[in-house]
Design an enzyme around this catalytic site. Structure first.
Site, PDB file in Angstrom:
ATOM      1  N   TYR A 197      -3.829  -9.855  -1.139  1.00 13.03           N
ATOM      2  CA  TYR A 197      -2.984  -8.780  -1.667  1.00 13.03           C
ATOM      3  C   TYR A 197      -2.220  -8.073  -0.555  1.00 13.03           C
ATOM      4  O   TYR A 197      -2.476  -8.316   0.636  1.00 13.03           O
ATOM      5  CB  TYR A 197      -3.824  -7.779  -2.465  1.00 13.03           C
ATOM      6  CG  TYR A 197      -4.663  -6.837  -1.618  1.00 13.03           C
ATOM      7  CD1 TYR A 197      -5.807  -7.276  -0.954  1.00 13.03           C
ATOM      8  CD2 TYR A 197      -4.296  -5.503  -1.460  1.00 13.03           C
ATOM      9  CE1 TYR A 197      -6.561  -6.411  -0.181  1.00 13.03           C
ATOM     10  CE2 TYR A 197      -5.050  -4.628  -0.684  1.00 13.03           C
ATOM     11  CZ  TYR A 197      -6.178  -5.090  -0.049  1.00 13.03           C
ATOM     12  OH  TYR A 197      -6.913  -4.238   0.732  1.00 13.03           O
TER      13      TYR A 197
ATOM     14  N   LYS B  11      -6.133 -10.395   4.310  1.00 15.33           N
ATOM     15  CA  LYS B  11      -6.148  -9.255   3.379  1.00 15.33           C
ATOM     16  C   LYS B  11      -6.581  -9.789   2.018  1.00 15.33           C
ATOM     17  O   LYS B  11      -5.766 -10.000   1.110  1.00 15.33           O
ATOM     18  CB  LYS B  11      -4.774  -8.560   3.349  1.00 15.33           C
ATOM     19  CG  LYS B  11      -4.846  -7.123   2.852  1.00 15.33           C
ATOM     20  CD  LYS B  11      -3.600  -6.349   3.215  1.00 15.33           C
ATOM     21  CE  LYS B  11      -3.464  -5.024   2.489  1.00 15.33           C
ATOM     22  NZ  LYS B  11      -4.425  -3.997   2.840  1.00 15.33           N
TER      23      LYS B  11
ATOM     24  N   GLU C 177     -12.607  -0.708  12.456  1.00 15.33           N
ATOM     25  CA  GLU C 177     -11.447  -0.021  11.879  1.00 15.33           C
ATOM     26  C   GLU C 177     -11.953   0.891  10.770  1.00 15.33           C
ATOM     27  O   GLU C 177     -13.155   1.038  10.572  1.00 15.33           O
ATOM     28  CB  GLU C 177     -10.443  -1.039  11.335  1.00 15.33           C
ATOM     29  CG  GLU C 177     -10.996  -1.908  10.222  1.00 15.33           C
ATOM     30  CD  GLU C 177     -10.000  -2.945   9.704  1.00 15.33           C
ATOM     31  OE1 GLU C 177      -8.795  -2.693   9.699  1.00 15.33           O
ATOM     32  OE2 GLU C 177     -10.472  -4.019   9.270  1.00 15.33           O
TER      33      GLU C 177
ATOM     34  N   LEU D 283      -8.088  -5.860  10.116  1.00 16.13           N
ATOM     35  CA  LEU D 283      -6.805  -6.201   9.519  1.00 16.13           C
ATOM     36  C   LEU D 283      -5.720  -5.767  10.511  1.00 16.13           C
ATOM     37  O   LEU D 283      -5.766  -4.656  11.030  1.00 16.13           O
ATOM     38  CB  LEU D 283      -6.629  -5.437   8.199  1.00 16.13           C
ATOM     39  CG  LEU D 283      -5.335  -5.773   7.483  1.00 16.13           C
ATOM     40  CD1 LEU D 283      -5.440  -7.148   6.826  1.00 16.13           C
ATOM     41  CD2 LEU D 283      -4.992  -4.723   6.444  1.00 16.13           C
TER      42      LEU D 283
HETATM   43  N1  PLP Z   1      -7.357  -1.793   7.702  1.00 14.73           N
HETATM   44  C1  PLP Z   1      -7.739  -1.902   6.425  1.00 14.73           C
HETATM   45  C2  PLP Z   1      -9.130  -2.361   6.123  1.00 14.73           C
HETATM   46  C3  PLP Z   1      -6.849  -1.595   5.386  1.00 14.73           C
HETATM   47  O1  PLP Z   1      -7.230  -1.732   4.105  1.00 14.73           O
HETATM   48  C4  PLP Z   1      -5.555  -1.120   5.718  1.00 14.73           C
HETATM   49  C5  PLP Z   1      -4.578  -0.777   4.695  1.00 14.73           C
HETATM   50  O2  PLP Z   1      -4.810  -0.871   3.527  1.00 14.73           O
HETATM   51  C6  PLP Z   1      -5.209  -0.993   7.056  1.00 14.73           C
HETATM   52  C7  PLP Z   1      -6.125  -1.354   8.032  1.00 14.73           C
HETATM   53  C8  PLP Z   1      -3.853  -0.502   7.461  1.00 14.73           C
HETATM   54  O3  PLP Z   1      -2.890  -1.511   7.274  1.00 14.73           O
HETATM   55  P1  PLP Z   1      -1.359  -1.172   7.033  1.00 14.73           P
HETATM   56  O4  PLP Z   1      -0.916  -0.342   8.182  1.00 14.73           O
HETATM   57  O5  PLP Z   1      -0.710  -2.508   7.010  1.00 14.73           O
HETATM   58  O6  PLP Z   1      -1.280  -0.448   5.746  1.00 14.73           O
END
Ligand code: PLP
Length: 279
Positions: free
Chosen positions: A33, A147, A179, A203
């Site tokens: 997703y 993701k 994270e 991620l």
């Molecule tokens: N890490 C995780 C586990 C996330 O679910 C998200 C965003 O949903 C992020 C980091 C941040 O990613 P982004 O900056 O692409 O929204």
């Protein structure tokens, strides 16, 4: 038409959207997703999100049903139909419908879903004061760079966050932070921004990449390495990055005050540069 859904090529009101109970996304979490938000009605960093969707799908050997141009077309159409001041766009591709069997067939037809809902940005006062976080064990699988819709560990972490009345869970694995449950985490130590390196443990956030670029262009040193839980507590500043949180100061972790207990100068500077970048 508020709360728009798009299922396998057709737009419809969200309340009418349905997928089969034999969908592998429902039965196995076999899918990927993306979450994208708009600013002034335009999807932010769309190319980076679609590139990550391609990478996530490829990692699962999941056929990507649409080209980037097709996705862009559908997303812009969804935003137009929903007509919200700001929208949150959710894209999901699963391996589609098949009789339940863990192993999959290479010729499965993916199920493609998009929803467009109203996006409510964080209150400016939250950004001004910063937020509180808690640490919790990172019990996720070994490919957090994908993701995937398998979010059970994140669900449990976010539920603990809700019960504790804090804003985010900072995930810790083997004594180091990885994270957040829905964000990336950065600390500031002696003027340097330090954050977990890209790889299977996190991620690769779209916002993370932008913020690290902004830091480097502002002459702030960046180090990508694992940060221990002790370093997290002792950091001068801690902040989250993400599509929904943007750049958000964390002023307490596990009831320990970070720095002065107020958003620090580097966090504020990066938050401001991020806002300028959006503009
Ligand atoms: N890490 C995780 C586990 C996330 O679910 C998200 C965003 O949903 C992020 C980091 C941040 O990613 P982004 O900056 O692409 O929204």
């Amino acid at each position: 038409m508020p709360n728009v859904a798009f299922v396998n090529g057709a737009f419809m009101p969200l309340a009418e959207a349905k997928v089969s109970i034999e969908d592998r996304g429902f039965q196995f979490g076999d899918g990927v997703y993306e979450v994208i938000r708009t600013y002034k009605g335009c999807p932010f960093s769309l190319d980076a999100h679609l590139a990550r969707l391609d990478r996530s799908a490829a990692a699962l050997n999941l056929p990507q049903p649409y080209s980037r141009a097709d996705w862009t077309h559908h997303i812009l159409e969804g935003i137009k139909q929903a007509a919200y001041p700001e929208a949150k766009i959710y894209l999901q591709i699963t391996r589609g419908v098949a009789p339940r069997d863990h192993a999959y067939s290479d010729d499965a037809t993916p199920t493609v879903v998009m929803t467009v809902r109203e996006f409510h940005p964080l209150d400016r006062s939250v950004q001004a004061t910063g937020v509180e976080a808690m640490t919790t064990e990172d019990i996720r699988w070994g490919r957090c760079d994908i993701k995937s819709v398998n979010l059970l560990a994140n669900v449990l972490a976010r539920q603990r966050v809700r019960q504790a009345g804090v804003f985010e869970a900072i995930l810790v694995n083997g004594g180091v932070m990885t994270e957040g449950a829905i964000s990336n985490v950065m600390v500031v130590q002696g003027g340097m921004v330090v954050t977990t390196p890209e790889g299977a443990r996190i991620l690769s956030g779209v916002t993370r990449a932008i913020v690290l670029d902004l830091a480097r262009s502002a002459g702030v040193s960046v180090q990508e390495r694992f940060v221990s839980q002790a370093e997290l507590y002792e950091a001068d500043e801690v902040f989250l990055t993400g599509t929904t949180v943007e750049v958000l100061a964390v002023v307490r972790v596990d009831e320990k005050t970070i720095g002065t207990g107020r958003p620090g100068p580097i966090t504020q500077r990066l938050a401001e540069s991020f806002t300028n970048r959006i503009d």
